[in-house]
Design a protein around this motif. Structure first.
Motif, mmCIF file in Angstrom:
data_model
loop_
_atom_site.group_PDB
_atom_site.id
_atom_site.type_symbol
_atom_site.label_atom_id
_atom_site.label_comp_id
_atom_site.label_asym_id
_atom_site.label_seq_id
_atom_site.Cartn_x
_atom_site.Cartn_y
_atom_site.Cartn_z
ATOM 1 N N ALA A 55 16.899 116.194 -64.363
ATOM 2 C CA ALA A 55 17.565 116.453 -64.081
ATOM 3 C C ALA A 55 17.252 117.939 -64.015
ATOM 4 C CB ALA A 55 18.947 115.266 -64.764
ATOM 5 N N GLY A 56 17.458 118.849 -65.210
ATOM 6 C CA GLY A 56 17.396 119.824 -65.319
ATOM 7 C C GLY A 56 17.073 120.437 -64.017
ATOM 8 N N LEU A 57 15.593 120.464 -63.891
ATOM 9 C CA LEU A 57 14.682 120.700 -62.938
ATOM 10 C C LEU A 57 15.851 120.735 -61.936
ATOM 11 C CD1 LEU A 57 11.557 119.755 -64.046
ATOM 12 C CD2 LEU A 57 12.453 122.497 -65.103
ATOM 13 N N SER A 58 16.294 119.679 -61.517
ATOM 14 C CA SER A 58 16.830 119.319 -59.832
ATOM 15 C C SER A 58 17.866 120.577 -59.937
ATOM 16 C CB SER A 58 16.483 118.388 -59.614
ATOM 17 O OG SER A 58 17.714 117.878 -60.082
ATOM 18 N N ALA A 59 19.118 120.896 -61.381
ATOM 19 C CA ALA A 59 19.881 121.440 -61.105
ATOM 20 C C ALA A 59 19.488 122.937 -60.973
ATOM 21 C CB ALA A 59 20.813 120.891 -61.886
ATOM 22 N N VAL A 60 18.724 123.204 -61.652
ATOM 23 C CA VAL A 60 18.271 124.833 -61.616
ATOM 24 C C VAL A 60 18.285 124.928 -59.965
ATOM 25 C CG1 VAL A 60 16.255 126.576 -62.395
ATOM 26 C CG2 VAL A 60 17.453 125.065 -64.084
ATOM 27 N N ALA A 66 21.175 127.949 -53.526
ATOM 28 C CA ALA A 66 22.653 128.318 -53.824
ATOM 29 C C ALA A 66 22.152 130.089 -53.571
ATOM 30 C CB ALA A 66 23.485 127.732 -54.850
ATOM 31 N N ARG A 67 21.666 130.495 -54.831
ATOM 32 C CA ARG A 67 21.681 131.656 -55.490
ATOM 33 C C ARG A 67 20.987 132.067 -53.805
ATOM 34 N NH1 ARG A 67 24.352 136.797 -56.626
ATOM 35 N NH2 ARG A 67 22.870 137.942 -57.544
ATOM 36 N N GLN A 68 19.618 131.949 -53.562
ATOM 37 C CA GLN A 68 18.851 132.518 -52.753
ATOM 38 C C GLN A 68 19.839 132.651 -51.321
ATOM 39 O OE1 GLN A 68 15.389 129.854 -51.321
ATOM 40 N NE2 GLN A 68 14.381 131.987 -50.823
ATOM 41 N N LYS A 69 20.553 131.640 -49.926
ATOM 42 C CA LYS A 69 21.353 131.630 -49.266
ATOM 43 C C LYS A 69 22.259 132.824 -49.451
ATOM 44 C CE LYS A 69 20.702 126.366 -48.769
ATOM 45 N NZ LYS A 69 22.088 125.241 -48.303
ATOM 46 N N GLN A 70 22.610 133.218 -51.018
ATOM 47 C CA GLN A 70 23.718 133.915 -50.995
ATOM 48 C C GLN A 70 22.992 135.334 -50.737
ATOM 49 O OE1 GLN A 70 25.550 133.491 -54.635
ATOM 50 N NE2 GLN A 70 27.080 132.035 -54.331
ATOM 51 N N VAL A 71 22.000 135.268 -51.578
ATOM 52 C CA VAL A 71 20.974 137.028 -51.080
ATOM 53 C C VAL A 71 21.192 136.874 -49.884
ATOM 54 C CG1 VAL A 71 19.388 137.922 -52.072
ATOM 55 C CG2 VAL A 71 20.416 136.925 -53.509
ATOM 56 N N LEU A 72 20.574 135.862 -48.859
ATOM 57 C CA LEU A 72 20.137 136.194 -47.429
ATOM 58 C C LEU A 72 21.036 136.442 -46.255
ATOM 59 C CD1 LEU A 72 17.310 132.894 -46.867
ATOM 60 C CD2 LEU A 72 16.777 135.393 -47.692
#
Length: 165
Positions: A55-60, A66-72
């Protein structure tokens, strides 16, 4: 000769033997149940820990996606020129002026100065390097740093350039 009746003694011995084996059987069953319970609990705890890790790894992973989409979504052309634009002429000028027998190992910027560390193959290359730093656009030579000669005959230098603007 008198006869002794051993039947009550045999019956007592048989009862003690049955009790002993009964206690051994109950003890063995309790031990098996305890070990089984412990193994199941340990297995359950391990599975629960793995589920929490997943669960923690999937949240990360979701956060990274999401961060990669923001950066792109941020145009790279808008970010890159503003960060490199003031330094581009200085670095290009520095690259053109450095003699071929000298090379840099480290550039350190601490406003308003730029510290250059590197090696020169000979003393004449070191002198040419010092002269070249006077011709770097946008920077003026500061105090010379440490000079050392290593066991291979190369000269290790540290020069400081100060921003003119």
């Amino acid at each position: 000769m008198s006869r002794v009746n051993l039947l009550p003694w045999r019956q007592q011995r048989q009862t003690r033997c049955i009790r002993l084996w009964g206690l051994l059987l109950v003890g063995w069953l309790l031990m098996v149940l305890t070990v089984t319970f412990w193994l199941r609990a340990h297995h359950f705890i391990g599975i629960r820990a793995l589920q929490q890790d997943i669960a923690g790894l999937s949240a990360v992973q979701h956060a990274l996606e999401a961060r990669q989409k923001q950066v792109l979504q941020i145009p790279q052309a808008a970010v890159q020129p503003s960060a490199n634009q003031p330094w581009q002429p200085v670095l290009l000028s520095l690259a053109q002026e450095i003699p071929s027998q000298a090379w840099l190992t480290q550039l350190r910027y601490q406003p308003p100065s730029l510290t250059l560390t590197g090696y020169a193959a000979s003393l004449s290359a070191l002198t040419a390097m010092a002269d070249a730093l006077t011709r770097v656009k946008g920077m003026s030579p500061g105090a010379a740093g440490e000079l050392q000669q290593d066991n291979q005959g190369r000269w290790m230098f540290t020069f400081r350039l100060v921003s003119q603007g």
